[in-house]
Scaffold this active site. Sequence first.
Site, short mmCIF file in Angstrom:
data_model
loop_
_atom_site.label_atom_id
_atom_site.label_comp_id
_atom_site.label_asym_id
_atom_site.label_seq_id
_atom_site.Cartn_x
_atom_site.Cartn_y
_atom_site.Cartn_z
N ASP A 157 48.43 37.83 51.47
CA ASP A 157 48.76 39.25 51.25
C ASP A 157 48.75 40.02 52.57
O ASP A 157 47.70 40.24 53.16
CB ASP A 157 47.72 39.88 50.32
CG ASP A 157 47.90 39.42 48.89
OD1 ASP A 157 49.01 39.60 48.36
OD2 ASP A 157 46.93 38.89 48.30
N MET B 240 49.33 43.52 54.41
CA MET B 240 49.33 44.95 54.08
C MET B 240 49.32 45.78 55.36
O MET B 240 48.58 45.46 56.29
CB MET B 240 48.09 45.30 53.28
CG MET B 240 47.95 44.50 52.01
SD MET B 240 46.43 44.93 51.16
CE MET B 240 46.55 43.86 49.74
N HIS C 251 53.21 37.38 50.72
CA HIS C 251 53.51 38.60 49.96
C HIS C 251 53.43 39.78 50.92
O HIS C 251 52.33 40.19 51.30
CB HIS C 251 52.49 38.70 48.82
CG HIS C 251 52.62 39.91 47.97
ND1 HIS C 251 51.64 40.31 47.08
CD2 HIS C 251 53.63 40.82 47.84
CE1 HIS C 251 52.03 41.41 46.46
NE2 HIS C 251 53.22 41.75 46.91
N GLY D 39 42.98 35.86 43.05
CA GLY D 39 42.17 36.08 44.25
C GLY D 39 40.70 35.98 43.92
O GLY D 39 40.06 34.95 44.18
N HIS E 65 48.48 32.07 48.54
CA HIS E 65 49.10 33.40 48.54
C HIS E 65 48.47 34.24 49.65
O HIS E 65 47.26 34.42 49.71
CB HIS E 65 48.84 34.02 47.17
CG HIS E 65 49.49 35.34 46.93
ND1 HIS E 65 50.79 35.48 46.47
CD2 HIS E 65 49.02 36.61 47.06
CE1 HIS E 65 51.08 36.76 46.33
NE2 HIS E 65 50.03 37.47 46.68
N MET F 135 54.02 42.65 39.84
CA MET F 135 52.65 43.09 40.15
C MET F 135 51.99 43.57 38.87
O MET F 135 52.51 44.44 38.17
CB MET F 135 52.67 44.22 41.18
CG MET F 135 52.99 43.79 42.60
SD MET F 135 51.93 42.49 43.26
CE MET F 135 50.31 43.26 43.21
N GLY G 215 44.63 40.75 38.94
CA GLY G 215 43.76 40.79 37.76
C GLY G 215 43.85 39.57 36.86
O GLY G 215 43.49 39.63 35.69
N GLY H 175 47.51 46.56 46.81
CA GLY H 175 46.61 47.12 47.83
C GLY H 175 45.23 46.50 47.85
O GLY H 175 44.64 46.38 48.92
N PHE H 176 44.73 46.11 46.69
CA PHE H 176 43.35 45.62 46.66
C PHE H 176 43.20 44.46 45.67
O PHE H 176 43.88 44.44 44.64
CB PHE H 176 42.40 46.75 46.25
CG PHE H 176 42.45 47.91 47.21
CD1 PHE H 176 41.67 47.93 48.36
CD2 PHE H 176 43.33 48.97 46.97
CE1 PHE H 176 41.75 48.99 49.26
CE2 PHE H 176 43.42 50.04 47.87
CZ PHE H 176 42.63 50.04 49.00
N MET I 8 53.41 43.42 51.72
CA MET I 8 53.26 44.79 51.21
C MET I 8 53.35 45.72 52.41
O MET I 8 52.38 46.36 52.81
CB MET I 8 51.92 44.93 50.48
CG MET I 8 51.97 44.28 49.10
SD MET I 8 50.33 43.95 48.45
CE MET I 8 50.01 42.40 49.27
N SER J 255 44.96 33.80 46.10
CA SER J 255 45.13 34.86 47.11
C SER J 255 43.91 34.92 48.00
O SER J 255 42.79 35.18 47.54
CB SER J 255 45.32 36.21 46.43
OG SER J 255 45.05 37.25 47.37
N ASP K 121 50.85 38.76 39.75
CA ASP K 121 49.82 38.95 40.79
C ASP K 121 48.96 40.16 40.46
O ASP K 121 49.46 41.29 40.40
CB ASP K 121 50.54 39.13 42.14
CG ASP K 121 49.59 39.34 43.30
OD1 ASP K 121 48.37 39.21 43.12
OD2 ASP K 121 50.10 39.62 44.41
C1 DX5 Z 1 46.92 42.96 45.54
C2 DX5 Z 1 47.32 41.59 46.06
C3 DX5 Z 1 46.83 40.48 45.22
C4 DX5 Z 1 45.32 40.40 45.11
C5 DX5 Z 1 44.97 39.66 43.86
O1 DX5 Z 1 47.65 43.92 46.16
O2 DX5 Z 1 48.73 41.49 46.11
O3 DX5 Z 1 47.37 39.25 45.64
O4 DX5 Z 1 44.70 39.79 46.21
O5 DX5 Z 1 43.60 39.68 43.71
P1 DX5 Z 1 42.92 39.55 42.28
O6 DX5 Z 1 43.32 38.23 41.72
O7 DX5 Z 1 41.47 39.62 42.60
O8 DX5 Z 1 43.40 40.70 41.45
ZN ZN Z 2 49.62 39.51 46.41
#
Ligand code: DX5
Ligand code: ZN
Length: 217
Positions: A34, A36, A65, A197, A32, A136, A177, A141-142, A67, A7, A175
């Site tokens: 993201d 948002m 992805h 990510g 990936h 998820m 952590g 979001g982060f 969001m 990501s 996706d």
């Molecule tokens: C969160 C995103 C993820 C995020 C994953 O909302 O959808 O793709 O970037 O990041 P890590 O791998 O650091 O949790």
């Molecule tokens: Zn994602």
Amino acid sequence: MNYLSPSVLSADFSELGNDIMMAVDAGAPWIHLDVMDGKFVPNISFGAPVIASVRKVTNAFFDVHLMIEEPSRYMNDFKKAGADLITVHYEACENVEATLYQIRELGIKVGLSISPDTPAEVVKPYLSMVDMILVMSVYPGFGGQKFIQSSLDKVRVIRDMANELHYDDLWIEVDGGIGAENIVDVKEAGANVFVAGSAVFNGDIAKNVKMLNDLIR
Ligand code: DX5
Ligand code: ZN
């Protein structure tokens, strides 16, 4: 087949093209992306123009992805930007079936995502319409959040459901952590697409990709 999908949210945006090339050259088959909107999630990232720019640097499979609320409004833009797969959120669609159909009509792969508070069972009626379910494992979001352990049960439920209904080729992506400490658990629960990510872009990108790839082989 198992796929690592780095990501870019944790990449250095001033070096986005280079960071992506580094991940791909080290063996990441997917990227990936993201998107948002500051509405569906409390954060704003980037949109189709950024994806179109980085599309020029690689042929990797672009896993987009979304969001965003009412994603059907923007689907064409993401397809044009170079998406190979568009994933929308169950919680963000007014009409899930119509939205999935709209992606299919664009001739690309179709994904449906569920947030941590949405039960696994809701995806059942849509399994015939998708290529991938995205579970998820953090609140969207982060980047850099802690993996929610109960996501593994949701992956098992969805993999069982897919096996029972003979959707043997269903991709299950997880996706949030994910890192060296838990990617094998995610695989053993039945997932085959792994988003990472911070575990890829913090530190030595090539080394991180190789290490995670080895673990999902
Ligand atoms: C969160 C995103 C993820 C995020 C994953 O909302 O959808 O793709 O970037 O990041 P890590 O791998 O650091 O949790
Ligand atoms: Zn994602």
